[in-house]
Design a protein around this motif. Structure first.
Motif, PDB file in Angstrom:
ATOM      1  N   LYS A  10      63.603 -38.822  41.297  1.00 22.84           N
ATOM      2  CA  LYS A  10      62.573 -39.398  42.080  1.00 22.84           C
ATOM      3  C   LYS A  10      62.534 -40.808  41.703  1.00 22.84           C
ATOM      4  CE  LYS A  10      62.124 -35.516  44.466  1.00 22.84           C
ATOM      5  NZ  LYS A  10      62.767 -35.529  45.840  1.00 22.84           N
ATOM      6  N   SER A  34      64.094 -37.150  36.121  1.00 25.37           N
ATOM      7  CA  SER A  34      64.972 -36.082  36.427  1.00 25.37           C
ATOM      8  C   SER A  34      65.165 -35.293  37.444  1.00 25.37           C
ATOM      9  CB  SER A  34      64.758 -35.366  35.000  1.00 25.37           C
ATOM     10  OG  SER A  34      64.702 -34.133  35.042  1.00 25.37           O
ATOM     11  N   ALA A  35      64.068 -35.446  38.403  1.00 21.00           N
ATOM     12  CA  ALA A  35      64.244 -35.060  39.696  1.00 21.00           C
ATOM     13  C   ALA A  35      64.869 -35.915  40.590  1.00 21.00           C
ATOM     14  CB  ALA A  35      62.732 -34.482  40.178  1.00 21.00           C
ATOM     15  N   TYR A  46      60.150 -30.327  31.171  1.00 25.33           N
ATOM     16  CA  TYR A  46      59.052 -31.368  31.103  1.00 25.33           C
ATOM     17  C   TYR A  46      57.898 -30.840  31.794  1.00 25.33           C
ATOM     18  CZ  TYR A  46      63.105 -34.920  30.606  1.00 25.33           C
ATOM     19  OH  TYR A  46      64.173 -35.492  29.804  1.00 25.33           O
ATOM     20  N   ALA A  47      58.233 -30.170  32.916  1.00 25.43           N
ATOM     21  CA  ALA A  47      57.038 -29.496  33.460  1.00 25.43           C
ATOM     22  C   ALA A  47      56.084 -28.484  32.327  1.00 25.43           C
ATOM     23  CB  ALA A  47      57.246 -28.749  34.646  1.00 25.43           C
ATOM     24  N   LEU A  56      58.902 -38.507  33.018  1.00 20.24           N
ATOM     25  CA  LEU A  56      60.266 -38.022  33.171  1.00 20.24           C
ATOM     26  C   LEU A  56      60.679 -36.918  33.966  1.00 20.24           C
ATOM     27  CD1 LEU A  56      60.320 -37.587  28.963  1.00 20.24           C
ATOM     28  CD2 LEU A  56      62.058 -38.914  30.469  1.00 20.24           C
ATOM     29  N   LEU A  57      59.766 -36.019  34.409  1.00 17.26           N
ATOM     30  CA  LEU A  57      60.134 -35.187  35.229  1.00 17.26           C
ATOM     31  C   LEU A  57      60.595 -35.779  36.591  1.00 17.26           C
ATOM     32  CD1 LEU A  57      59.962 -32.385  36.736  1.00 17.26           C
ATOM     33  CD2 LEU A  57      57.429 -32.427  36.549  1.00 17.26           C
ATOM     34  N   LEU A  58      59.783 -36.728  37.308  1.00 21.07           N
ATOM     35  CA  LEU A  58      60.154 -37.327  38.220  1.00 21.07           C
ATOM     36  C   LEU A  58      61.648 -38.088  38.277  1.00 21.07           C
ATOM     37  CD1 LEU A  58      56.807 -39.115  39.001  1.00 21.07           C
ATOM     38  CD2 LEU A  58      57.611 -37.530  40.532  1.00 21.07           C
ATOM     39  N   LEU A 109      61.039 -42.807  25.361  1.00 21.10           N
ATOM     40  CA  LEU A 109      60.822 -43.941  26.184  1.00 21.10           C
ATOM     41  C   LEU A 109      59.462 -44.424  26.164  1.00 21.10           C
ATOM     42  CD1 LEU A 109      61.486 -44.064  29.314  1.00 21.10           C
ATOM     43  CD2 LEU A 109      60.163 -42.099  29.974  1.00 21.10           C
ATOM     44  N   LEU A 161      60.411 -31.292  44.161  1.00 18.25           N
ATOM     45  CA  LEU A 161      61.499 -30.383  44.135  1.00 18.25           C
ATOM     46  C   LEU A 161      61.093 -29.109  44.743  1.00 18.25           C
ATOM     47  CD1 LEU A 161      62.546 -31.376  40.497  1.00 18.25           C
ATOM     48  CD2 LEU A 161      63.759 -31.897  42.628  1.00 18.25           C
ATOM     49  N   ALA A 208      56.490 -32.786  42.232  1.00 15.24           N
ATOM     50  CA  ALA A 208      57.657 -33.686  41.884  1.00 15.24           C
ATOM     51  C   ALA A 208      58.427 -33.734  42.917  1.00 15.24           C
ATOM     52  CB  ALA A 208      58.246 -33.427  40.591  1.00 15.24           C
ATOM     53  N   GLU A 245      63.848 -30.573  34.052  1.00 18.17           N
ATOM     54  CA  GLU A 245      62.769 -30.680  34.899  1.00 18.17           C
ATOM     55  C   GLU A 245      61.661 -29.571  34.387  1.00 18.17           C
ATOM     56  OE1 GLU A 245      65.939 -31.065  35.895  1.00 18.17           O
ATOM     57  OE2 GLU A 245      65.765 -30.822  37.886  1.00 18.17           O
TER      58      GLU A 245
END
Lengths: 69, 297, 69, 69, 69, 69, 69
Positions: free
Chosen positions: E15, E12-13, F5-6, E8-10, B229, F31, F29, F2
């Protein structure tokens, strides 16, 4: 990649890669300048030996030769 | 134990009440309560396992009906642990993390010889190769259990690898004794953690059995994605700037060479490319007619 | 080498590689034409897929495109 | 690559690589001459040791012989 | 890479990747937020198909190209 | 992913990867936190050398190894 | 390299690579414009699919790239 190209252009022109330099080049290419990206790039380049990074590419790219056969 | 199971009834003797109270105390004194299967573990082994767990977990072996009753009269959450009480069961009390507990118990598994009449828990294979036995009647005993044996260089050797029992087979006394002498221990003994209750959550063994390689794979994938990315979006950061520069440099080089842009920076490579092309064409030509190409090459 | 370069030049100019073509180019480079060699080369290249022969070199030597995206 | 071939042809013919030389060879190959390219090529070759540049290739790209087969 | 992981977290969540979102996550990780980096990332991601950019092997300088899936 | 990633965010932020850390980031995020997943991850990572796993990825995927400082 | 970077910048900015475009960018980088080079560049790019040319690993003969400077 525009900002990265701009940075390399400046570098290969023998100029220091600065926010203003990048901004000028980006503008000359007909783009609007995103100051934040210029800033982020300059900051990421701090302490980086551009010449070395570039030569790694040259060095790295041809490597696969071994594989094809 | 067998004698006593008869008269559980309305009247509960004091010692049982005490035991139930004891269990309940242990439950409330620990953050984690586990239900452990102890099927087939000889008491000597069980003692050893309990000893090894000291400081991390207490294992309490008692009758299922007492466990059941103790759980039944605990909080609603804990009560649900009842469904894991079956067969030969022990309780485990600990303040460790359930996942860690599971790992500790797994590590504590030991192998043991199979008893006469025991059921093979897996295929039992006798590998070919030398044994430590000096020549003697053992050869005949091996052979009569279907293990091809002979004598070589003054030692008993097994000539061929053989599966002597399939998973689920009953192992007879003769084979059990041979396996024991060969130091093959097909039985795996261990505390079988069926479920752990901790802070309102019940962790079943399938959840507790973590596949570390899967996590490593996930990490690898996450790292790759992050890298992809950031490079593909040309996001400059300390971690990616070198690659971005290399990418840009390599792109410019690709463009220059592929588009044959005549520039001082790349003229060497263009010359080299032309020369290589010439050489390979010359080679093709000379394979057809050696005279087509000057021998200067 | 001159003759092979001449052939490559003609090919990359989109021309057929002929004896006359080669002769012209060789002459333009200020050399005398060796008719036998020009003939031999043209004949050797008959049926040869020049593009392929060339790209084989390129393919073998360098980095297989494979990599970048 | 026409211009590069032309340059190498001249070089291997023992001639100096000049704008006119290139133009002549290009014309002989039946192409129109792009003066700018010829100029750029001559300029790019300034100070370049062609023999060396070529031999580097030979060294670096030894694959071709091996690969085809 | 903190900011990229945050993005990436956002993503994949489910968002949107916004400056605020990134700032929140970065803060939750116990870091001070660098607005320039957050902004630059959001700006770099503008118009980028994250799903695609994630799975497209990025510039593979060295040999390993073979490997990535 | 997620939770992974976290965890990587925490790790690259120089923090210890703990249940609470992950929970905080996940919450930030937007969640809901799944305690079991957080716990399982932390426990799984106990035996994993994250740095090693990262560098493996770096090696397996593209070039980055060279780059990161 | 300046000219090639300029071309890449223009291209990635979504602009056509023209002599004027290149001249503008080169000037913005604080360099004097060499018309021949700019012209030669534009002429070389005529009919070239830049996207493709960028991503196709170039003939990797020598490693000299390292040297240029």
């Amino acid at each position: 990649m525009e900002y990265v190209y701009a940075a390399l252009l400046l570098h290969s022109a023998g100029k220091k890669v600065t926010e203003e330099g990048i901004a000028d080049v980006i503008k000359a290419a007909g783009l609007e300048v995103d100051v934040v990206r210029a800033k982020a790039l300059v900051s990421a380049l701090e302490g980086v030996n551009i010449e070395e990074a570039i030569s790694k590419a040259a060095f790295a790219a041809p490597a696969p030769t071994a594989a094809p056969a | 134990m067998a004698a006593e199971t008869k008269h559980h009834s309305t009247h509960i003797p004091q010692w049982k009440k005490d035991e139930i109270e004891d269990i309940k105390k242990l439950i409330s004194a620990h953050s984690a309560v586990g239900i452990v299967g102890v099927h087939g573990i000889p008491s000597s082994q069980l003692q050893l396992m309990r000893k090894n767990l000291r400081g991390m977990a207490d294992v309490k072996v008692c009758r299922n009906n007492l466990i059941y009753r103790a759980l039944e009269t605990s909080s609603d959450d804990v009560k649900q642990m009842n469904k894991y009480v079956e067969d030969q069961t022990a309780l485990l009390f600990s303040n460790e993390d359930p996942f860690k507990l599971y790992r500790i118990l797994e590590k504590g598994r030991a192998s043991a010889p199979i008893k006469a009449g025991g059921i093979a828990p897996r295929d039992i294979v006798v590998q070919k190769g030398p044994t430590s036995f000096p020549p003697g009647p053992i050869v005949g005993e091996l052979q009569s259990s279907g293990i091809p044996a002979g004598i070589e260089g003054g030692k008993v050797v097994i000539r061929e690898t053989r599966t002597v029992a399939k998973k689920g087979d009953v192992v007879n006394a003769k084979l059990a004794s041979i396996l024991a002498r060969l130091e093959i221990q097909p039985v795996e003994l261990g505390l079988d953690l069926r479920a752990v209750y901790e802070k309102g959550i019940i962790y079943e063994s399938e959840i507790l059995a973590i596949d570390e390689t899967k996590y490593i794979g996930d990490i690898t994938q996450a790292v790759q994605r992050a890298f992809n990315l950031s490079i593909n979006a040309a996001y400059p950061s300390k971690a990616t700037i070198g690659t971005l520069l290399a990418k840009a440099a390599s792109e410019s080089r690709n463009l220059a060479i592929n588009a044959e842009i005549i520039m001082p920076d790349f003229i060497g490579e263009l010359l080299a490319k032309a020369n290589t092309q010439m050489l390979s064409l010359a080679q093709v030509a000379s394979q057809k007619d050696a005279n087509a190409i000057s021998n200067k090459l």
